[in-house]
Design a protein around this motif. Structure first.
Motif, PDB file in Angstrom:
ATOM      1  N   UNK A 162      -4.665  -7.102  -5.065  1.00 15.28           N
ATOM      2  CA  UNK A 162      -3.766  -6.021  -3.878  1.00 15.28           C
ATOM      3  C   UNK A 162      -4.767  -4.848  -4.020  1.00 15.28           C
ATOM      4  N   UNK A 163      -4.184  -4.046  -3.145  1.00 12.36           N
ATOM      5  CA  UNK A 163      -5.029  -2.508  -2.953  1.00 12.36           C
ATOM      6  C   UNK A 163      -4.704  -1.648  -4.012  1.00 12.36           C
ATOM      7  N   UNK A 164      -5.528  -0.750  -4.459  1.00 12.96           N
ATOM      8  CA  UNK A 164      -5.322   0.067  -5.451  1.00 12.96           C
ATOM      9  C   UNK A 164      -4.375   1.258  -4.922  1.00 12.96           C
ATOM     10  N   UNK A 165      -4.366   1.358  -3.731  1.00 10.49           N
ATOM     11  CA  UNK A 165      -3.351   2.246  -3.032  1.00 10.49           C
ATOM     12  C   UNK A 165      -1.939   2.143  -3.135  1.00 10.49           C
ATOM     13  N   UNK A 166      -1.840   0.865  -3.291  1.00  9.64           N
ATOM     14  CA  UNK A 166      -0.187   0.877  -3.665  1.00  9.64           C
ATOM     15  C   UNK A 166       0.146   1.326  -5.233  1.00  9.64           C
ATOM     16  N   UNK A 167      -0.738   1.500  -5.823  1.00 13.72           N
ATOM     17  CA  UNK A 167      -0.206   1.950  -7.166  1.00 13.72           C
ATOM     18  C   UNK A 167      -0.722   3.580  -7.233  1.00 13.72           C
ATOM     19  N   UNK A 168      -1.899   3.742  -6.908  1.00 10.31           N
ATOM     20  CA  UNK A 168      -2.434   4.923  -7.386  1.00 10.31           C
ATOM     21  C   UNK A 168      -1.523   6.150  -6.425  1.00 10.31           C
ATOM     22  N   UNK A 169      -1.282   5.583  -5.072  1.00 11.59           N
ATOM     23  CA  UNK A 169      -0.622   6.836  -4.214  1.00 11.59           C
ATOM     24  C   UNK A 169       0.685   7.465  -4.623  1.00 11.59           C
ATOM     25  N   UNK A 209     -10.784   4.840  -4.049  1.00 14.02           N
ATOM     26  CA  UNK A 209     -11.177   3.935  -5.148  1.00 14.02           C
ATOM     27  C   UNK A 209     -11.570   2.468  -4.662  1.00 14.02           C
ATOM     28  N   UNK A 210     -10.676   2.143  -3.554  1.00 18.93           N
ATOM     29  CA  UNK A 210     -10.769   0.785  -3.108  1.00 18.93           C
ATOM     30  C   UNK A 210     -12.245   0.536  -2.474  1.00 18.93           C
ATOM     31  N   UNK A 211     -12.773   1.382  -1.838  1.00 23.94           N
ATOM     32  CA  UNK A 211     -14.404   1.196  -1.490  1.00 23.94           C
ATOM     33  C   UNK A 211     -15.039   1.307  -2.816  1.00 23.94           C
ATOM     34  N   UNK A 212     -14.868   1.851  -3.820  1.00 28.67           N
ATOM     35  CA  UNK A 212     -15.690   2.096  -5.004  1.00 28.67           C
ATOM     36  C   UNK A 212     -15.758   0.681  -5.757  1.00 28.67           C
TER      37      UNK A 212
END
Length: 67
Positions: free
Chosen positions: A27-34, A55-58
């Motif tokens: 999954x995308x890190x955006x679902x946890x970090x945001x 962070x997803x791009x990295x």
């Protein structure tokens, strides 16, 4: 609790959750970090989304370099 210490602790927990989620579930890190940055640190939502997508791009760049 000190504000700086709280921010560092939330960032460590958010990054660990994002790493586990992207590693196991893809999954995308955006679902946890945001949500964690917006809720616990009080960061504006647009900034939290920007950090999560960066962070997803990295992570994608490191994966591409590795493979």
């Amino acid at each position: 609790m000190n504000t700086v210490l709280k921010t560092i602790l939330v960032c460590i927990i958010a990054s660990a959750g994002a790493g586990i989620g992207t590693g196991f579930a893809g999954m995308s890190a955006a679902t946890v970090i945001t949500p964690m940055l917006a809720t616990f640190v009080g960061m504006p939502t647009y900034e939290a989304v920007g950090i999560a997508l960066a962070s997803d791009v990295l992570a994608s760049g490191v994966s591409a370099y590795t493979y």
